[in-house]
Structure formats: C-alpha cells, structure tokens
Design a protein around this motif. Structure first.
Motif, PDB file in Angstrom:
ATOM      1  N   VAL A 173       3.751   7.778   2.973  1.00 42.49           N
ATOM      2  CA  VAL A 173       2.521   8.550   2.367  1.00 42.49           C
ATOM      3  C   VAL A 173       1.684   9.068   3.211  1.00 42.49           C
ATOM      4  CG1 VAL A 173       0.660   8.305   0.882  1.00 42.49           C
ATOM      5  CG2 VAL A 173       2.732   7.356   0.241  1.00 42.49           C
ATOM      6  N   LYS A 174       1.337   8.388   4.419  1.00 39.63           N
ATOM      7  CA  LYS A 174       0.307   8.774   5.367  1.00 39.63           C
ATOM      8  C   LYS A 174       0.810   9.840   6.148  1.00 39.63           C
ATOM      9  CE  LYS A 174      -3.289   7.234   8.419  1.00 39.63           C
ATOM     10  NZ  LYS A 174      -4.022   6.161   9.131  1.00 39.63           N
ATOM     11  N   LYS A 175       2.148   9.661   6.556  1.00 34.75           N
ATOM     12  CA  LYS A 175       2.697  10.385   7.748  1.00 34.75           C
ATOM     13  C   LYS A 175       2.843  11.846   6.865  1.00 34.75           C
ATOM     14  CE  LYS A 175       7.094  11.197  10.239  1.00 34.75           C
ATOM     15  NZ  LYS A 175       6.477  11.598  11.469  1.00 34.75           N
ATOM     16  N   LEU A 176       3.334  11.763   5.777  1.00 36.40           N
ATOM     17  CA  LEU A 176       3.784  13.097   5.058  1.00 36.40           C
ATOM     18  C   LEU A 176       2.678  13.780   4.392  1.00 36.40           C
ATOM     19  CD1 LEU A 176       7.103  11.879   3.921  1.00 36.40           C
ATOM     20  CD2 LEU A 176       6.718  13.475   5.900  1.00 36.40           C
ATOM     21  N   GLY A 177       1.419  13.127   4.430  1.00 39.96           N
ATOM     22  CA  GLY A 177       0.258  13.642   3.780  1.00 39.96           C
ATOM     23  C   GLY A 177       0.463  13.801   2.252  1.00 39.96           C
ATOM     24  N   ALA A 178       1.196  12.739   1.684  1.00 38.81           N
ATOM     25  CA  ALA A 178       1.425  12.687   0.269  1.00 38.81           C
ATOM     26  C   ALA A 178       0.139  12.268  -0.536  1.00 38.81           C
ATOM     27  CB  ALA A 178       2.620  11.908  -0.370  1.00 38.81           C
ATOM     28  N   ALA A 179       0.025  12.757  -1.820  1.00 34.34           N
ATOM     29  CA  ALA A 179      -0.973  12.458  -2.849  1.00 34.34           C
ATOM     30  C   ALA A 179      -1.056  10.710  -3.020  1.00 34.34           C
ATOM     31  CB  ALA A 179      -0.959  13.123  -4.122  1.00 34.34           C
ATOM     32  N   GLY A 180      -0.043  10.129  -2.832  1.00 32.18           N
ATOM     33  CA  GLY A 180      -0.074   8.751  -3.006  1.00 32.18           C
ATOM     34  C   GLY A 180       1.558   8.336  -3.233  1.00 32.18           C
ATOM     35  N   GLY A 181       1.805   6.818  -3.452  1.00 34.27           N
ATOM     36  CA  GLY A 181       3.186   6.404  -3.340  1.00 34.27           C
ATOM     37  C   GLY A 181       3.009   5.366  -4.485  1.00 34.27           C
ATOM     38  N   VAL A 182       4.675   5.401  -5.026  1.00 32.47           N
ATOM     39  CA  VAL A 182       4.854   4.308  -5.958  1.00 32.47           C
ATOM     40  C   VAL A 182       5.823   3.488  -5.272  1.00 32.47           C
ATOM     41  CG1 VAL A 182       5.659   4.075  -8.326  1.00 32.47           C
ATOM     42  CG2 VAL A 182       4.125   5.860  -7.893  1.00 32.47           C
ATOM     43  N   MET A 183       5.985   2.097  -5.479  1.00 35.90           N
ATOM     44  CA  MET A 183       6.835   1.332  -5.027  1.00 35.90           C
ATOM     45  C   MET A 183       7.246   0.380  -6.337  1.00 35.90           C
ATOM     46  SD  MET A 183       8.678  -0.224  -2.444  1.00 35.90           S
ATOM     47  CE  MET A 183       9.736  -1.402  -2.220  1.00 35.90           C
ATOM     48  N   VAL A 184       8.588   0.290  -6.731  1.00 38.77           N
ATOM     49  CA  VAL A 184       9.027  -0.395  -7.898  1.00 38.77           C
ATOM     50  C   VAL A 184       9.195  -2.079  -7.110  1.00 38.77           C
ATOM     51  CG1 VAL A 184      10.680  -0.774  -9.714  1.00 38.77           C
ATOM     52  CG2 VAL A 184       9.676   1.471  -8.954  1.00 38.77           C
ATOM     53  N   THR A 185       8.583  -2.868  -7.439  1.00 38.77           N
ATOM     54  CA  THR A 185       8.624  -4.421  -7.074  1.00 38.77           C
ATOM     55  C   THR A 185       7.837  -5.104  -7.699  1.00 38.77           C
ATOM     56  OG1 THR A 185       8.823  -5.575  -4.986  1.00 38.77           O
ATOM     57  CG2 THR A 185       7.122  -3.811  -5.068  1.00 38.77           C
ATOM     58  N   SER A 186       7.965  -6.518  -7.635  1.00 35.67           N
ATOM     59  CA  SER A 186       7.213  -7.469  -8.033  1.00 35.67           C
ATOM     60  C   SER A 186       7.029  -8.611  -6.837  1.00 35.67           C
ATOM     61  CB  SER A 186       7.516  -8.124  -9.379  1.00 35.67           C
ATOM     62  OG  SER A 186       8.669  -8.865  -9.427  1.00 35.67           O
ATOM     63  N   SER A 187       7.333  -8.142  -5.704  1.00 40.40           N
ATOM     64  CA  SER A 187       7.039  -8.743  -4.428  1.00 40.40           C
ATOM     65  C   SER A 187       7.785 -10.276  -4.293  1.00 40.40           C
ATOM     66  CB  SER A 187       5.406  -8.832  -4.141  1.00 40.40           C
ATOM     67  OG  SER A 187       5.220  -9.239  -3.134  1.00 40.40           O
ATOM     68  N   HIS A 188       6.938 -11.138  -4.445  1.00 41.71           N
ATOM     69  CA  HIS A 188       7.479 -12.558  -4.331  1.00 41.71           C
ATOM     70  C   HIS A 188       7.560 -13.222  -5.467  1.00 41.71           C
ATOM     71  CE1 HIS A 188       3.199 -12.707  -5.151  1.00 41.71           C
ATOM     72  NE2 HIS A 188       3.315 -13.855  -5.301  1.00 41.71           N
ATOM     73  N   ASN A 189       7.675 -12.427  -6.698  1.00 36.85           N
ATOM     74  CA  ASN A 189       7.741 -13.311  -8.043  1.00 36.85           C
ATOM     75  C   ASN A 189       9.163 -13.751  -8.265  1.00 36.85           C
ATOM     76  OD1 ASN A 189       5.200 -11.499  -8.643  1.00 36.85           O
ATOM     77  ND2 ASN A 189       5.415 -13.130 -10.141  1.00 36.85           N
ATOM     78  N   PRO A 190       9.588 -14.573  -9.104  1.00 37.43           N
ATOM     79  CA  PRO A 190      10.910 -14.906  -9.289  1.00 37.43           C
ATOM     80  C   PRO A 190      11.972 -13.859  -9.943  1.00 37.43           C
ATOM     81  CG  PRO A 190       9.132 -16.268 -10.591  1.00 37.43           C
ATOM     82  CD  PRO A 190       8.530 -15.244  -9.904  1.00 37.43           C
ATOM     83  N   TRP A 191      13.148 -14.207  -9.948  1.00 31.16           N
ATOM     84  CA  TRP A 191      14.241 -13.164  -9.847  1.00 31.16           C
ATOM     85  C   TRP A 191      13.961 -12.076 -11.353  1.00 31.16           C
ATOM     86  CZ3 TRP A 191      17.232 -12.817 -14.350  1.00 31.16           C
ATOM     87  CH2 TRP A 191      17.292 -14.075 -15.042  1.00 31.16           C
ATOM     88  N   ASP A 192      13.263 -12.908 -12.430  1.00 31.02           N
ATOM     89  CA  ASP A 192      13.380 -12.250 -13.720  1.00 31.02           C
ATOM     90  C   ASP A 192      12.018 -11.549 -13.633  1.00 31.02           C
ATOM     91  OD1 ASP A 192      11.908 -14.524 -13.631  1.00 31.02           O
ATOM     92  OD2 ASP A 192      12.407 -14.930 -15.707  1.00 31.02           O
ATOM     93  N   TRP A 193      11.364 -10.884 -12.885  1.00 38.46           N
ATOM     94  CA  TRP A 193      10.184 -10.191 -12.703  1.00 38.46           C
ATOM     95  C   TRP A 193      10.367  -8.890 -11.940  1.00 38.46           C
ATOM     96  CZ3 TRP A 193       4.747 -11.492 -14.176  1.00 38.46           C
ATOM     97  CH2 TRP A 193       4.579 -12.820 -14.698  1.00 38.46           C
ATOM     98  N   ASN A 194       9.481  -8.045 -12.407  1.00 35.05           N
ATOM     99  CA  ASN A 194       9.639  -6.762 -11.613  1.00 35.05           C
ATOM    100  C   ASN A 194       8.172  -6.064 -11.872  1.00 35.05           C
ATOM    101  OD1 ASN A 194      10.502  -4.616  -9.927  1.00 35.05           O
ATOM    102  ND2 ASN A 194      12.542  -4.600 -10.924  1.00 35.05           N
TER     103      ASN A 194
END
Length: 471
Positions: free
Chosen positions: A89-110
């Motif tokens: 995002v920063k390197k390319l000068g994008a307006a923002g970024g979206v990440m599909v993840t729920s990080s450290h949550n259990p397997w049945d989360w997103n």
C-alpha cells in the motif's frame, strides 16, 4: 440483516454464521464508499488474503465490489502476510488495503482488516467513517475498474531483508526453528534464510485451514510443536508467526516460551544499546512495565495507548516512534511502517542474537537480571455479555479494594480496569497487576496479569477468574 461490528483491527466473525459472502460484500461496499469520499480512488486498493477457509474467494468478492465502484484493484496472486499488504500500500501509493483474515482466531473464524494509505492499521477516525458507511449499507456503483492479479511478496521480502543484517546473522552460525502455524507467512522466512545461507528447520509451512490441534496464535499451548522442534533439532531459538504473520512469538534454546513482552523488551534494549536509533517508545495498556524501565534507563519518552495496534499507528503518524508494541505479539517500527510485522520481528530477534553473540535464552535472562523479573499470563474467559459487563462494573466500583488476599494499591481504567496489587516484587521484579477487559466483539472477558514470579501470576489469575465468576 445481521450486525457487523468492528473491533480493534477490523471485522471478524464465525464462518457461515457471521462471516458470510453477503456480509463480506457489505464490508467491501463500506470501504469502497469511504475511499470514494475521503481518499484518491484512482490510486486503487491492494487486496490480500490468508490461508483460512474461503479467504481466497472472499478476497475476490472484495475485489469485485471495489472494482464495481470504479476503484482499480491489485489482488494478491497467492496467500500473503498482512504486513505484505501494508507494505505494498505504502510502496505503490495505494489509497488503502484490504486483508481477508481473522489473524489468530480459531479455524472457524474469518474476517476483514482495512489498512490505510500510510501502510498501517487504520486510525480510529478512519474506522468510524467506514462504520458510518456500513450503517448506511453503502454499495457504490461506477464504471467497472480493472482487477489485476499481482505478486505482492518480492518487494516486501526485499524490504524486510534490508532492514535486518542477514549477513551478520549468517556469520553468527546460529540455527533457528521456524513455525508459520499453517498461516500465510508460510515459506517466507525459509526463502530469506535459504537466500542468505542461514541454518534453520521449518515446521507447519503447509496450507491447512483447520489449523489441526491449535489456534494460530503464537502463545502457549499452541507453540508446543515448536518447543519440541527446538529441542530435537538443537536450535538456538524458535521463531513463530501467527495466522496472518503480523505477530511474533519465540522459544529459547531450552524449549522455554518467550512471550511478546519479553520479545519486545529484548528488541527495545538492543535498539537503544546497539543501534541508538532515535524516537519515543509506545506500549499498549496491557503490556509489561519492563518497557517503561528500559525506556527510562535511556531517557526515552514512553507513551501508553489503548489496546489495538491502530492506536500505536496513530501515534506513529504524529511523533518519531522508535518502537511500538502490544501484548498480543504485534510490534512495529516508525522507520519501517506504522504496522506490526511478525516476519520482520523474527529477523530482528535473530539479528539481536547475532550482534550480542548469545542464544535467545541468555538474552532474556540478562534482561530479567538487569531490569527485574517479569512473568506474564492471560486467561480468556468465555462468559455471557451480562457477566462480563457486571465484572467490569464491580472492578471499577470504589468499594472493590482487594483481589484475593492482595490489597489494591490503585486502579487505572484507560481500556478495561487494571488493579495494581500490594504483592511481592522479589527485589526489583515487576509490579503485580491484573487487567480485566471485556471484548467488544465476542462473549469473552480477558484477564491479563504481570508479576515477579510465575507462581504469583497463576495465583492472581485464579483470583481474577473467581472475581469474574462471583466465586
């Protein structure tokens, strides 16, 4: 229509119950509306995803909704760590970024994280604007823009490789165990270590969205396989990243777990003693007081924030910040990105070992001797909203003056309620405290404890759990 609630770093929910494709479209629509009103939409958005069930399909839905609003999208062509999205995002000068993840949550989360144009967790004011669009069920339409699949990893790998002294790490000839916990950090540290001739063994690099036997969180008991690997392969340290590789945990040469508090303390002390980089120090409300003692020794200003890396990122926008960190293993550096980064911190821990010519356990022991013994524990209590709210009310009540056998010396309520306890410090060890904090997105109350020995930590955790349960 189900309610979508944003937490400290975006939205997450249980797959099929809360995390549905329709809700993903709603969140993407709110982000698109925010970009159209408040950023430069022609700069486009970066979209990435982790190894969880349906993450790749959800990322394509996000890309489609944003493209339909007339905003161009660069979509990752493979699983990527969250900091890879932020860096691009920063390197390319994008307006923002979206990440599909729920990080450290259990397997049945997103879930879905939003990253601002500066390459870090969106600040609280930005999140409020996105939530307002969500409440209005925004789904903007425009002339469909291009969706381009891109490889986000090479630029990121090059950047983190330059930030650490990999030649020094190679010459030190330490051996590392690397654990990606089946997450989207898979293959990245092995690639960097292979390129630079650093010895390692790697575990849990394959994709398995069930995260068998663990939650992908770099804490006990989920790091047991890494502890066994360090001992079996006679490594000098184990380095572990969470499900989306923005958090760090570690294991010493004797198999002991190194929590994020000690990781940050080791890194901070090294930066101040060896690197002498400028800047203030930031820690979240639930993070060790050892950080305060190290900063004070070197005459550095310390900032305390509410819990959530977005508050640390906010400060990085306003001040020169050397390092900022939080209890969950998120640590970032103002001169790199206002973002936590597990991959980068794994490299920097290896860098500290190489520069000080000591395995990780010796570094931790040195700090404990110099700045006082620190031990830490956390319990996640899954209870009803009524119980968690009542526990916070009673904790804040002036009539609550003891916890277990210990008098409460003072209370703080920046984010939850923290008791400082009249408990043994074992000389110059940590001040004993317990923090009660209710989750804003789950039926859960977290109880955090720091004290001068592990037995005292367990005793206070037990007393905290009894307090919450009215026992």
């Amino acid at each position: 229509m189900s309610q979508i609630k944003f937490g400290t770093d975006g939205w997450r929910g249980i797959i099929a119950d809360d995390f549905t494709f329709d809700n993903v479209r709603r969140v993407a629509g709110a982000i698109a509306a925010y970009i159209l009103k408040h950023e430069e939409p022609t700069h486009g958005l970066i979209v990435g995803y982790d190894t969880r069930f349906a993450s790749d399909r959800a990322a394509r839905l996000v890309a489609q909704v944003i493209s339909d609003a007339g905003i161009p999208v660069r979509l990752a062509n493979d699983y990527v760590p969250t900091p890879t999205v932020s860096y691009n995002v920063k390197k390319l000068g994008a307006a923002g970024g979206v990440m599909v993840t729920s990080s450290h949550n259990p397997w049945d989360w997103n879930g879905v994280k939003f990253k601002a144009k500066f390459g870090g967790s969106a600040t609280p004011p930005i999140m409020k604007l996105i939530e307002a669009e969500l409440d209005g069920d925004a789904r903007p339409k425009g002339k469909a823009a291009k969706i381009e699949e891109v490889d986000l990893k090479p630029a990121y790998v090059e950047a983190v490789s330059k930030f650490a002294d990999l030649d020094l790490i190679r010459r030190a000839n330490f051996k590392f165990a690397i654990d990606s916990m089946y997450g989207s950090g898979r293959g990245i540290l092995p690639q960097i270590f292979d390129t630079h001739g650093i010895r390692y063994v790697a575990i849990r690099q394959e994709v398995n969205p069930l995260f068998p036997g663990i939650n992908p969180e770099p804490i006990l008991p989920h790091v047991a396989m890494l502890q066994e690997t360090v001992l079996r392969a006679k490594c000098h340290a184990g380095l572990v990243t969470d499900g989306d590789a923005d958090r760090i945990g570690a294991v010493t040469e004797d198999g002991s777990f190194v929590d994020s508090h000690k990781c940050m303390s080791v890194l901070l002390n090294w930066l101040l003693v060896y690197k002498k980089w400028p800047g203030d120090v930031v820690r979240a409300f639930n993070t060790t007081g050892m950080i305060d003692r190290i900063a004070a020794r070197h005459g550095r200003k310390l900032h305390e924030t509410s819990i959530g890396f977005k508050y640390i990122a906010d400060l990085m926008m306003e001040h020169e910040i050397l390092i900022g960190g939080e209890e969950s293993g998120g640590i970032g550096y103002g001169r790199f990105l206002p973002e936590r980064d597990g991959i980068l911190n794994a490299l920097l821990l290896a860098n500290v070992m190489a520069e000080e010519k000591k395995p990780l356990g010796e570094l931790v022991a040195d700090l404990q001797r110099e700045f006082g013994a620190l031990y830490y524990g956390r319990r996640d209590l899954h209870i009803s909203d009524e119980m968690k709210n009542e526990a916070i009310r009673r904790a804040a009540d002036p009539q609550t003056t003891k916890l277990g056998t210990y008098s409460i010396l003072r209370k703080e309520n920046r984010d939850g309620v923290k008791f400082y306890l009249d408990a043994p410090k074992n000389g110059n060890g940590a001040d004993a405290w317990v923090l009660f904090r209710a989750s804003g997105t789950e039926r859960m109350l977290r109880c955090y404890v720091e004290a001068a020995n592990p037995e005292l930590v367990e005793e206070i955790l037990e007393a905290g759990e009894r307090f919450v349960n009215f026992a």
